[in-house]
Design a protein around this motif. Structure first.
Motif, short mmCIF file in Angstrom:
data_model
loop_
_atom_site.label_atom_id
_atom_site.label_comp_id
_atom_site.label_asym_id
_atom_site.label_seq_id
_atom_site.Cartn_x
_atom_site.Cartn_y
_atom_site.Cartn_z
N VAL A 21 -5.04 1.12 6.56
CA VAL A 21 -5.40 2.17 5.59
C VAL A 21 -6.78 2.74 5.92
CG1 VAL A 21 -4.02 1.15 3.73
CG2 VAL A 21 -6.44 0.60 3.87
N GLU A 22 -6.94 4.02 5.69
CA GLU A 22 -8.22 4.68 5.91
C GLU A 22 -9.13 4.42 4.71
OE1 GLU A 22 -9.58 6.19 8.35
OE2 GLU A 22 -7.88 6.27 9.72
N ARG A 23 -10.38 4.01 5.00
CA ARG A 23 -11.33 3.74 3.91
C ARG A 23 -11.65 5.00 3.11
NH1 ARG A 23 -10.35 -0.76 5.23
NH2 ARG A 23 -11.74 -2.55 5.44
N ARG A 24 -11.84 6.10 3.85
CA ARG A 24 -12.19 7.35 3.17
C ARG A 24 -11.00 8.29 3.27
NH1 ARG A 24 -16.17 6.18 6.63
NH2 ARG A 24 -15.50 7.78 8.10
N ASN A 25 -10.33 8.50 2.18
CA ASN A 25 -9.26 9.50 2.21
C ASN A 25 -9.16 10.22 0.88
OD1 ASN A 25 -7.28 8.08 0.49
ND2 ASN A 25 -7.23 6.61 2.19
N PRO A 28 -5.30 9.22 -2.91
CA PRO A 28 -5.49 7.85 -3.40
C PRO A 28 -4.40 6.87 -2.98
CG PRO A 28 -5.95 9.44 -5.15
CD PRO A 28 -5.41 10.22 -3.99
N ILE A 29 -3.14 7.31 -2.92
CA ILE A 29 -2.03 6.40 -2.62
C ILE A 29 -2.16 5.81 -1.21
CG2 ILE A 29 -0.41 8.15 -1.73
CD1 ILE A 29 0.76 5.46 -4.14
N LEU A 30 -2.86 6.53 -0.31
CA LEU A 30 -2.99 6.04 1.06
C LEU A 30 -3.94 4.84 1.17
CD1 LEU A 30 -3.06 9.29 3.25
CD2 LEU A 30 -1.16 7.74 2.81
N ALA A 31 -4.69 4.56 0.09
CA ALA A 31 -5.56 3.38 0.08
C ALA A 31 -4.77 2.15 -0.37
CB ALA A 31 -6.74 3.61 -0.85
N GLU A 101 -2.54 -14.27 -9.75
CA GLU A 101 -2.95 -15.56 -10.29
C GLU A 101 -2.90 -16.63 -9.21
OE1 GLU A 101 -1.36 -16.35 -14.54
OE2 GLU A 101 0.07 -14.97 -13.61
N ALA A 102 -3.93 -17.48 -9.18
CA ALA A 102 -3.96 -18.63 -8.28
C ALA A 102 -4.83 -19.68 -8.93
CB ALA A 102 -4.50 -18.23 -6.92
N GLY A 103 -4.23 -20.83 -9.28
CA GLY A 103 -5.00 -21.87 -9.97
C GLY A 103 -5.59 -21.32 -11.25
N ARG A 104 -6.90 -21.38 -11.37
CA ARG A 104 -7.56 -20.90 -12.59
C ARG A 104 -8.06 -19.47 -12.45
NH1 ARG A 104 -11.20 -26.22 -14.15
NH2 ARG A 104 -9.48 -27.70 -14.30
N SER A 105 -7.82 -18.86 -11.30
CA SER A 105 -8.26 -17.47 -11.09
C SER A 105 -7.18 -16.50 -11.57
CB SER A 105 -8.53 -17.22 -9.61
OG SER A 105 -9.48 -18.12 -9.12
N ASN A 106 -7.63 -15.43 -12.17
CA ASN A 106 -6.69 -14.43 -12.69
C ASN A 106 -7.31 -13.04 -12.53
OD1 ASN A 106 -5.26 -12.69 -14.53
ND2 ASN A 106 -4.34 -14.54 -15.38
N PHE A 107 -6.57 -12.15 -11.85
CA PHE A 107 -7.05 -10.78 -11.63
C PHE A 107 -6.00 -9.79 -12.13
CE2 PHE A 107 -8.63 -13.59 -8.37
CZ PHE A 107 -9.98 -13.29 -8.26
N SER A 108 -6.48 -8.68 -12.63
CA SER A 108 -5.56 -7.62 -13.06
C SER A 108 -5.95 -6.34 -12.34
CB SER A 108 -5.65 -7.44 -14.59
OG SER A 108 -4.82 -6.38 -14.99
N LEU A 109 -5.02 -5.81 -11.52
CA LEU A 109 -5.35 -4.66 -10.68
C LEU A 109 -4.56 -3.42 -11.08
CD1 LEU A 109 -5.25 -6.41 -7.16
CD2 LEU A 109 -7.22 -6.10 -8.67
N ALA A 110 -5.23 -2.27 -10.95
CA ALA A 110 -4.55 -1.00 -11.24
C ALA A 110 -3.53 -0.71 -10.15
CB ALA A 110 -5.58 0.13 -11.30
N GLU A 115 6.95 5.49 -6.09
CA GLU A 115 7.63 6.74 -5.67
C GLU A 115 6.68 7.68 -4.92
OE1 GLU A 115 9.78 4.77 -8.75
OE2 GLU A 115 7.73 5.55 -8.81
N ASP A 116 5.36 7.54 -5.18
CA ASP A 116 4.38 8.43 -4.53
C ASP A 116 4.02 7.97 -3.12
OD1 ASP A 116 4.43 9.67 -6.93
OD2 ASP A 116 2.41 9.09 -7.57
N PHE A 117 4.47 6.77 -2.75
CA PHE A 117 4.05 6.21 -1.46
C PHE A 117 4.81 6.89 -0.32
CE2 PHE A 117 3.60 3.21 2.00
CZ PHE A 117 2.30 2.75 1.84
N PRO A 118 4.09 7.44 0.67
CA PRO A 118 4.78 8.14 1.77
C PRO A 118 5.36 7.15 2.78
CG PRO A 118 2.41 8.24 2.10
CD PRO A 118 2.62 7.47 0.83
N VAL A 119 6.64 7.25 3.05
CA VAL A 119 7.28 6.40 4.06
C VAL A 119 7.51 7.25 5.31
CG1 VAL A 119 9.34 5.08 4.63
CG2 VAL A 119 8.34 4.90 2.35
N MET A 120 7.10 6.74 6.45
CA MET A 120 7.22 7.51 7.69
C MET A 120 8.70 7.76 8.03
SD MET A 120 5.40 6.66 11.35
CE MET A 120 3.71 6.96 10.94
#
Length: 372
Positions: A21-25, A28-31, A101-110, A115-120
């Motif tokens: 993935v490109e860092r600067r694009n 947004p979906i390409l990240a 989730e892993a052990g006691r760690s818990n993350f919630s990501l956006a 459907e917006d993801f481009p497939v080659m």
């Protein structure tokens, strides 16, 4: 979607994805990485619209589904989790977030909608063949140092992979050049590759491909069309657009009549060049080679920083010759030699020099001299 996967397996998959993935694009979906879980497998797909990588791996899939999440963020999280941890990825459709989730760690990501993801778009490949990973790795590893970084000559920004006529029949050949140095590497032509169109594999693709070629036992399935090239193992598929341009006729710059032969221990030569180049100016990096009967004197004379000289015992029996090179180019070429001895073939101080490993014609390098 709900899956459980071992941390090491997950890290390998997302590491591959986040490097594509490109860092600067501006899109947004390409990240993001597209995570798709079905049956007993989960696949991780990433693209920058020129390269697409898909890593398919085994996982415990409790609930099938698909979503996209930031590849870099997910990679950073997984990288920091303890070794051996079991990671659970859960997508809650209602909240539109992915829980890690892993052990006691818990993350919630956006997340962003899958459907917006481009497939080659899949391409009709005109040639399909299998080649051992070590053979492909050698082709690209030994040629990639000569890839040009000049954007104006975009057709030199990759490795030209094609079928060519070798000394004993047809071979699969990789060539790269930037106008100052050139690498031409051959390997046996795999069955099924005879009709392969010549393609220029971009620099970034060559870098990503290296990860597929680590396993010495692996057979890589290669598919080639006029516009795309695909490299696949049972777990990973790397698809890339090829550079749309014509690679120049490199055969014209490979000298055929160089008769002055120098044979030198490649390791000793590289170390000597490195030592004397320490005092050379950053701009020119020029090293002078003075050849006489069985001796080579390497010297650098930089008025601003000083001078250096080193003598090596070599096999050379032609007339005296003085020739200059960019030290960086000499070092890069000498470092490609796997065998003990490097053979340099010279014509004159102003003509291109040929280098190979002993009498092996399957790896040939050309370097242009410079005035010193």
């Amino acid at each position: 979607m709900k899956i459980s996967i071992e941390r090491g397996t997950l890290l390998k998959a997302v590491a591959q994805a986040q490097s594509v993935v490109e860092r600067r694009n501006t899109i947004p979906i390409l990240a993001n990485v597209l995570i798709e879980a079905e049956g007993e497998h989960v696949s991780f797909r990433a693209t920058d619209l020129d390269i697409e990588v898909v890593d398919r791996t085994l996982a415990q899939v409790e609930r099938a589904g698909a979503t996209t999440v930031s590849a870099v963020t997910l990679h950073e999280i997984v990288r920091k989790l303890p070794d051996g941890a079991l990671v659970q990825l859960t997508e809650e459709a209602a909240s539109g977030r992915l829980t890690v989730e892993a052990g006691r760690s818990n993350f919630s990501l956006a997340t962003l909608p899958k459907e917006d993801f481009p497939v080659m778009a899949s391409s009709e490949y005109t040639a399909n063949f299998s080649a051992p990973a070590p053979a492909l790795r050698r082709l690209f590893d030994k040629s990639k140092f000569a890839i040009s970084t000049e954007e104006t000559r975009y057709y030199l920004n990759g490795v030209y992979l094609h079928v060519a006529q070798g000394a004993d029949g047809k071979v699969l050949r990789a060539v790269a050049t930037d106008g100052h140095r050139l690498a031409r590497i051959d390997t046996d032509l795999p069955p099924g590759a005879e009709e392969m169109p010549g393609v220029i594999v971009p620099r970034k693709t060559v870098g990503e491909l290296r990860k597929l070629l680590e396993d010495d036992e692996a057979e890589i399935v290669v598919s080639v069309s006029e516009t795309k090239v695909r490299f696949a193992t049972p777990e990973i598929t790397l698809t890339s657009k090829v550079i749309d341009g014509t690679f120049p006729d490199y055969t014209r710059v490979i000298p055929a009549g160089n008769t002055r032969r120098l044979e030198v221990d490649a390791g000793e030569f590289a170390q000597a060049v490195d030592r004397v180049a320490t005092v050379s100016s950053e701009r020119s990096r020029a090293v002078k080679l003075a050849l006489d009967e069985d001796r080579l004197v390497l010297s650098v004379n930089a008025p601003d920083s000083g001078a250096a000289e080193e003598e090596l015992a070599v096999a050379y029996s032609d007339e005296r010759l003085e020739i200059g090179f960019n030290a960086k180019y000499l070092l890069e070429i000498a470092s490609q030699v796997d065998r003990e001895n490097a053979v340099f073939l010279f014509n004159s101080a102003g003509d291109p020099t040929l280098m190979r490993e002993g009498n092996d014609e399957s790896a040939v390098y050309v370097v242009m001299p410079m005035r010193v």
